[in-house]
Scaffold this motif. Sequence first.
Motif, mmCIF file in Angstrom:
data_model
loop_
_atom_site.group_PDB
_atom_site.id
_atom_site.type_symbol
_atom_site.label_atom_id
_atom_site.label_comp_id
_atom_site.label_asym_id
_atom_site.label_seq_id
_atom_site.Cartn_x
_atom_site.Cartn_y
_atom_site.Cartn_z
ATOM 1 N N LEU A 15 -3.799 -7.325 -9.750
ATOM 2 C CA LEU A 15 -4.105 -7.682 -8.362
ATOM 3 C C LEU A 15 -2.938 -7.347 -7.438
ATOM 4 O O LEU A 15 -3.136 -6.865 -6.335
ATOM 5 N N ARG A 16 -1.731 -7.621 -7.930
ATOM 6 C CA ARG A 16 -0.543 -7.301 -7.129
ATOM 7 C C ARG A 16 -0.433 -5.810 -6.881
ATOM 8 O O ARG A 16 -0.141 -5.388 -5.760
ATOM 9 N N ILE A 17 -0.686 -5.027 -7.932
ATOM 10 C CA ILE A 17 -0.603 -3.572 -7.789
ATOM 11 C C ILE A 17 -1.668 -3.081 -6.814
ATOM 12 O O ILE A 17 -1.400 -2.268 -5.942
ATOM 13 N N ARG A 18 -2.884 -3.627 -6.936
ATOM 14 C CA ARG A 18 -3.963 -3.233 -6.021
ATOM 15 C C ARG A 18 -3.611 -3.539 -4.584
ATOM 16 O O ARG A 18 -3.858 -2.754 -3.684
ATOM 17 N N ASP A 19 -3.019 -4.724 -4.389
ATOM 18 C CA ASP A 19 -2.634 -5.133 -3.051
ATOM 19 C C ASP A 19 -1.603 -4.172 -2.484
ATOM 20 O O ASP A 19 -1.695 -3.744 -1.337
ATOM 21 N N ARG A 20 -0.634 -3.802 -3.331
ATOM 22 C CA ARG A 20 0.405 -2.871 -2.902
ATOM 23 C C ARG A 20 -0.210 -1.507 -2.578
ATOM 24 O O ARG A 20 0.154 -0.867 -1.598
ATOM 25 N N GLU A 21 -1.174 -1.085 -3.415
ATOM 26 C CA GLU A 21 -1.818 0.206 -3.175
ATOM 27 C C GLU A 21 -2.603 0.199 -1.875
ATOM 28 O O GLU A 21 -2.596 1.174 -1.139
ATOM 29 N N ARG A 22 -3.284 -0.922 -1.615
ATOM 30 C CA ARG A 22 -4.043 -1.029 -0.365
ATOM 31 C C ARG A 22 -3.129 -0.871 0.832
ATOM 32 O O ARG A 22 -3.431 -0.163 1.780
ATOM 33 N N LYS A 23 -1.978 -1.554 0.761
ATOM 34 C CA LYS A 23 -1.010 -1.467 1.852
ATOM 35 C C LYS A 23 -0.465 -0.051 1.990
ATOM 36 O O LYS A 23 -0.275 0.443 3.102
ATOM 37 N N LEU A 24 -0.238 0.587 0.832
ATOM 38 C CA LEU A 24 0.294 1.944 0.865
ATOM 39 C C LEU A 24 -0.729 2.908 1.471
ATOM 40 O O LEU A 24 -0.379 3.760 2.296
ATOM 41 N N ILE A 25 -1.991 2.749 1.090
ATOM 42 C CA ILE A 25 -3.044 3.608 1.646
ATOM 43 C C ILE A 25 -3.103 3.441 3.157
ATOM 44 O O ILE A 25 -3.208 4.413 3.908
ATOM 45 N N PHE A 26 -2.995 2.189 3.602
ATOM 46 C CA PHE A 26 -2.998 1.912 5.034
ATOM 47 C C PHE A 26 -1.827 2.621 5.713
ATOM 48 O O PHE A 26 -1.985 3.242 6.770
ATOM 49 N N LYS A 27 -0.664 2.565 5.079
ATOM 50 C CA LYS A 27 0.519 3.223 5.646
ATOM 51 C C LYS A 27 0.359 4.737 5.680
ATOM 52 O O LYS A 27 0.798 5.395 6.623
ATOM 53 N N ILE A 28 -0.277 5.274 4.642
ATOM 54 C CA ILE A 28 -0.503 6.719 4.609
ATOM 55 C C ILE A 28 -1.445 7.125 5.742
ATOM 56 O O ILE A 28 -1.216 8.125 6.432
ATOM 57 N N GLN A 29 -2.494 6.311 5.947
ATOM 58 C CA GLN A 29 -3.427 6.611 7.038
ATOM 59 C C GLN A 29 -2.718 6.581 8.388
ATOM 60 O O GLN A 29 -2.950 7.426 9.241
ATOM 61 N N GLU A 30 -1.839 5.591 8.539
ATOM 62 C CA GLU A 30 -1.051 5.509 9.771
ATOM 63 C C GLU A 30 -0.170 6.742 9.941
ATOM 64 O O GLU A 30 -0.049 7.290 11.034
#
Length: 91
Positions: free
Chosen positions: A24-39
């Motif tokens: 879950l922690r890794i998924r959360d980090r990935e979600r945040k990273l994807i958001f940052k990549i989109q930004e």
Amino acid sequence: MDQNVNFPDPTDRPSMEASRNSVLRIRDRERKLIFKIQEALQRLDNGEYGICEQCGEEIGIERLKARPVTTLCISCKSSQEIEERKTKRVV
Ligand SMILES: [Zn+2]
């Protein structure tokens, strides 16, 4: 066919919980990273990529290579980290 293969020993549950939590922690980090990549991609479109959000200076190419999604130059980032550490100490 061994039916037990899909049903791990119940005594193994704590470690299963632990690995579930880390997933879950890794998924959360990935979600945040994807958001940052989109930004970052959006900033590329706007021609703002590689410009520090805080001081408007260009972020060094070496820093962009190391952290392509960063929005702060190295000096703004380190002062931000110092501020964060101060706040954490107060709380
Ligand atoms: Zn800056």
